[in-house]
Design a protein around this motif. Structure first.
Motif, PDB file in Angstrom:
ATOM      1  N   MET A  39       0.818  -1.206   0.000  1.00  0.00           N
ATOM      2  CA  MET A  39       0.000   0.000   0.000  1.00  0.00           C
ATOM      3  C   MET A  39       0.860   1.269   0.000  1.00  0.00           C
ATOM      4  N   LYS A  40       2.053   1.165   0.576  1.00  0.00           N
ATOM      5  CA  LYS A  40       2.918   2.333   0.744  1.00  0.00           C
ATOM      6  C   LYS A  40       3.875   2.557  -0.427  1.00  0.00           C
ATOM      7  N   GLN A  41       3.934   1.606  -1.367  1.00  0.00           N
ATOM      8  CA  GLN A  41       4.913   1.695  -2.440  1.00  0.00           C
ATOM      9  C   GLN A  41       4.457   2.630  -3.552  1.00  0.00           C
ATOM     10  N   MET A  42       5.440   3.253  -4.208  1.00  0.00           N
ATOM     11  CA  MET A  42       5.152   4.018  -5.405  1.00  0.00           C
ATOM     12  C   MET A  42       4.811   3.049  -6.524  1.00  0.00           C
ATOM     13  N   VAL A  43       4.005   3.500  -7.475  1.00  0.00           N
ATOM     14  CA  VAL A  43       3.446   2.586  -8.466  1.00  0.00           C
ATOM     15  C   VAL A  43       4.520   1.829  -9.244  1.00  0.00           C
ATOM     16  N   TRP A  44       5.634   2.477  -9.559  1.00  0.00           N
ATOM     17  CA  TRP A  44       6.655   1.806 -10.365  1.00  0.00           C
ATOM     18  C   TRP A  44       7.468   0.791  -9.564  1.00  0.00           C
ATOM     19  N   GLU A  45       7.280   0.771  -8.258  1.00  0.00           N
ATOM     20  CA  GLU A  45       8.009  -0.168  -7.414  1.00  0.00           C
ATOM     21  C   GLU A  45       7.127  -1.344  -6.971  1.00  0.00           C
ATOM     22  N   ILE A  46       5.904  -1.407  -7.492  1.00  0.00           N
ATOM     23  CA  ILE A  46       4.989  -2.473  -7.084  1.00  0.00           C
ATOM     24  C   ILE A  46       5.157  -3.668  -8.016  1.00  0.00           C
ATOM     25  N   ALA A  47       5.746  -4.715  -7.493  1.00  0.00           N
ATOM     26  CA  ALA A  47       5.924  -5.969  -8.225  1.00  0.00           C
ATOM     27  C   ALA A  47       6.087  -7.073  -7.193  1.00  0.00           C
ATOM     28  N   THR A  48       5.468  -8.205  -7.439  1.00  0.00           N
ATOM     29  CA  THR A  48       5.561  -9.302  -6.480  1.00  0.00           C
ATOM     30  C   THR A  48       7.003  -9.726  -6.257  1.00  0.00           C
ATOM     31  N   TYR A  49       7.810  -9.668  -7.301  1.00  0.00           N
ATOM     32  CA  TYR A  49       9.231 -10.013  -7.166  1.00  0.00           C
ATOM     33  C   TYR A  49       9.899  -9.129  -6.113  1.00  0.00           C
ATOM     34  N   LEU A  50       9.651  -7.824  -6.181  1.00  0.00           N
ATOM     35  CA  LEU A  50      10.253  -6.891  -5.223  1.00  0.00           C
ATOM     36  C   LEU A  50       9.644  -7.055  -3.836  1.00  0.00           C
ATOM     37  N   THR A  51       8.352  -7.348  -3.786  1.00  0.00           N
ATOM     38  CA  THR A  51       7.692  -7.572  -2.497  1.00  0.00           C
ATOM     39  C   THR A  51       8.302  -8.765  -1.771  1.00  0.00           C
ATOM     40  N   LEU A  52       8.487  -9.863  -2.487  1.00  0.00           N
ATOM     41  CA  LEU A  52       9.058 -11.057  -1.854  1.00  0.00           C
ATOM     42  C   LEU A  52      10.521 -10.825  -1.469  1.00  0.00           C
ATOM     43  N   LYS A  53      11.226 -10.059  -2.278  1.00  0.00           N
ATOM     44  CA  LYS A  53      12.606  -9.700  -1.912  1.00  0.00           C
ATOM     45  C   LYS A  53      12.616  -8.938  -0.591  1.00  0.00           C
ATOM     46  N   HIS A  54      11.662  -8.027  -0.425  1.00  0.00           N
ATOM     47  CA  HIS A  54      11.545  -7.266   0.818  1.00  0.00           C
ATOM     48  C   HIS A  54      11.330  -8.183   2.019  1.00  0.00           C
ATOM     49  N   PHE A  55      10.391  -9.144   1.893  1.00  0.00           N
ATOM     50  CA  PHE A  55      10.079  -9.998   3.035  1.00  0.00           C
ATOM     51  C   PHE A  55      11.207 -11.002   3.317  1.00  0.00           C
ATOM     52  N   LYS A  56      11.915 -11.425   2.287  1.00  0.00           N
ATOM     53  CA  LYS A  56      13.067 -12.307   2.525  1.00  0.00           C
ATOM     54  C   LYS A  56      14.177 -11.559   3.257  1.00  0.00           C
ATOM     55  N   GLU A  57      14.301 -10.264   2.994  1.00  0.00           N
ATOM     56  CA  GLU A  57      15.278  -9.457   3.727  1.00  0.00           C
ATOM     57  C   GLU A  57      14.811  -9.181   5.151  1.00  0.00           C
ATOM     58  N   GLU A  58      13.499  -9.047   5.335  1.00  0.00           N
ATOM     59  CA  GLU A  58      12.950  -8.785   6.675  1.00  0.00           C
ATOM     60  C   GLU A  58      13.019 -10.028   7.558  1.00  0.00           C
ATOM     61  N   PHE A  59      12.867 -11.201   6.935  1.00  0.00           N
ATOM     62  CA  PHE A  59      12.900 -12.461   7.680  1.00  0.00           C
ATOM     63  C   PHE A  59      13.973 -13.381   7.080  1.00  0.00           C
ATOM     64  N   PRO A  60      15.248 -13.020   7.230  1.00  0.00           N
ATOM     65  CA  PRO A  60      16.324 -13.749   6.541  1.00  0.00           C
ATOM     66  C   PRO A  60      16.512 -15.186   7.011  1.00  0.00           C
ATOM     67  N   ASP A  61      16.059 -15.502   8.202  1.00  0.00           N
ATOM     68  CA  ASP A  61      16.257 -16.854   8.742  1.00  0.00           C
ATOM     69  C   ASP A  61      15.038 -17.762   8.539  1.00  0.00           C
ATOM     70  N   ASP A  62      14.022 -17.232   7.857  1.00  0.00           N
ATOM     71  CA  ASP A  62      12.773 -17.979   7.706  1.00  0.00           C
ATOM     72  C   ASP A  62      12.531 -18.371   6.250  1.00  0.00           C
ATOM     73  N   GLU A  63      11.618 -19.327   6.066  1.00  0.00           N
ATOM     74  CA  GLU A  63      11.197 -19.740   4.728  1.00  0.00           C
ATOM     75  C   GLU A  63       9.963 -18.939   4.341  1.00  0.00           C
ATOM     76  N   ILE A  64      10.030 -18.288   3.167  1.00  0.00           N
ATOM     77  CA  ILE A  64       8.934 -17.445   2.703  1.00  0.00           C
ATOM     78  C   ILE A  64       8.228 -18.132   1.535  1.00  0.00           C
ATOM     79  N   TYR A  65       6.901 -18.188   1.607  1.00  0.00           N
ATOM     80  CA  TYR A  65       6.089 -18.754   0.532  1.00  0.00           C
ATOM     81  C   TYR A  65       5.073 -17.717   0.065  1.00  0.00           C
ATOM     82  N   PHE A  66       4.893 -17.622  -1.239  1.00  0.00           N
ATOM     83  CA  PHE A  66       3.848 -16.759  -1.771  1.00  0.00           C
ATOM     84  C   PHE A  66       2.619 -17.607  -2.047  1.00  0.00           C
ATOM     85  N   ILE A  67       1.480 -17.227  -1.455  1.00  0.00           N
ATOM     86  CA  ILE A  67       0.232 -17.973  -1.585  1.00  0.00           C
ATOM     87  C   ILE A  67      -0.584 -17.370  -2.724  1.00  0.00           C
ATOM     88  N   MET A  68      -0.997 -18.215  -3.662  1.00  0.00           N
ATOM     89  CA  MET A  68      -1.763 -17.680  -4.795  1.00  0.00           C
ATOM     90  C   MET A  68      -2.686 -18.754  -5.366  1.00  0.00           C
TER      91      MET A  68
END
Length: 204
Positions: free
Chosen positions: A76-105
Motif C-alpha cells: 500500500m505504501k509503495q510508489m506505483v513503479w516499485e509495485i511488483a511481487t518479485y520486489l515484495t518477496l525480496k523485501h520480506f526475505k530481507e525482513e525475515f532472513p532466517d525464515d522460509e517465505i512462501y507466496f500464496i496464490m
C-alpha cells in the motif's frame, strides 16, 4: 526457522473465504505465520471500490484473535513503479532472513506467471517458493508442464500444490454485488466487518 506465507489480495472486502483459505493453508502446509498483504490502489491493473483505510481497517478486524495471522501494508505504501511481487518477496526475505517465505496464490495467477505476464516472471519463479491453490477448471500440473518458465523451476520444492478443498468461488466481487443490489451477504464476511460496511455505507 519459521515458515511464513505471504497472502496478497485486494481484500475488497476481506471475506470469510479468505480467512478459511488462510487457515487451511497454514494447517496443511505447516506455516507458522500468514501475512495478509493488501495490494496497492495505485496498481494499473486494479480498481479498488473503497479506500485503503477501509480495506485496512477491515483486515485488522477480520484477523483479530488469530495468533498466526498478521497484516502488513507494505505494498500500500509503495510508489506505483516499485509495485511488483518479485520486489515484495525480496523485501520480506530481507525482513525475515532466517525464515522460509512462501507466496500464496491461486492457480489462475500461476497461469499468468507461466505466460510471462508478471514483472520479472522468470526471476520471480526461480528465486521463490509458492503455495498454489486449486481453481475450478485449471489443471495445475499441466500448466507447469506447458510453461518453460514454470517447468524449468520445478525442482520439487518450488511449488506446493493444494488441489482439493480450496476451490470455493464466493468472491469479494460477489459480496460487493450483493451489497449494491440490496442482497444480504452477512454470513460471508466477519460480523465486525459486516457491521463496519453497513455503518460506513460501503459498496452501495
Amino acid at each position: 526457522m519459521a515458515k511464513i506465507g505471504i497472502y496478497g489480495s485486494s481484500f475488497d472486502p476481506i471475506t470469510n473465504v479468505h480467512l478459511w483459505t488462510a487457515s487451511t493453508v497454514a494447517h496443511r502446509c505447516k506455516l507458522d505465520k500468514i501475512i495478509f498483504l493488501p495490494c496497492s490502489n495505485k496498481r494499473p491493473d486494479k480498481v479498488m471500490n473503497i479506500s485503503d483505510e477501509h480495506r485496512w481497517n477491515m483486515i485488522l478486524m477480520a484477523i483479530r484473535g488469530n495468533d498466526k495471522f498478521v497484516a502488513d501494508d507494505y505494498e500500500m505504501k509503495q510508489m506505483v513503479w516499485e509495485i511488483a511481487t518479485y520486489l515484495t518477496l525480496k523485501h520480506f526475505k530481507e525482513e525475515f532472513p532466517d525464515d522460509e517465505i512462501y507466496f500464496i496464490m491461486g492457480a489462475d495467477l500461476l497461469l499468468d506467471i507461466g505466460e510471462g505476464k508478471w514483472k520479472k516472471s522468470e526471476e520471480l519463479i526461480q528465486e521463490n517458493k509458492f503455495i498454489v491453490m486449486a481453481r475450478d477448471g485449471i489443471n495445475m500440473l499441466s500448466a507447469i508442464s506447458k510453461s518453460p518458465i514454470l517447468r524449468n523451476a520445478d525442482d520439487g520444492h518450488t511449488f506446493h500444490l493444494i488441489d482439493k478443498g480450496l476451490a470455493m468461488e464466493i468472491s469479494s466481487s460477489y459480496i460487493r454485488d450483493e451489497f449494491k443490489k440490496g442482497g444480504e451477504p452477512r454470513y460471508l464476511v466477519p460480523d465486525e466487518c459486516y457491521d463496519y460496511m453497513k455503518a460506513h455505507n460501503l459498496y452501495k
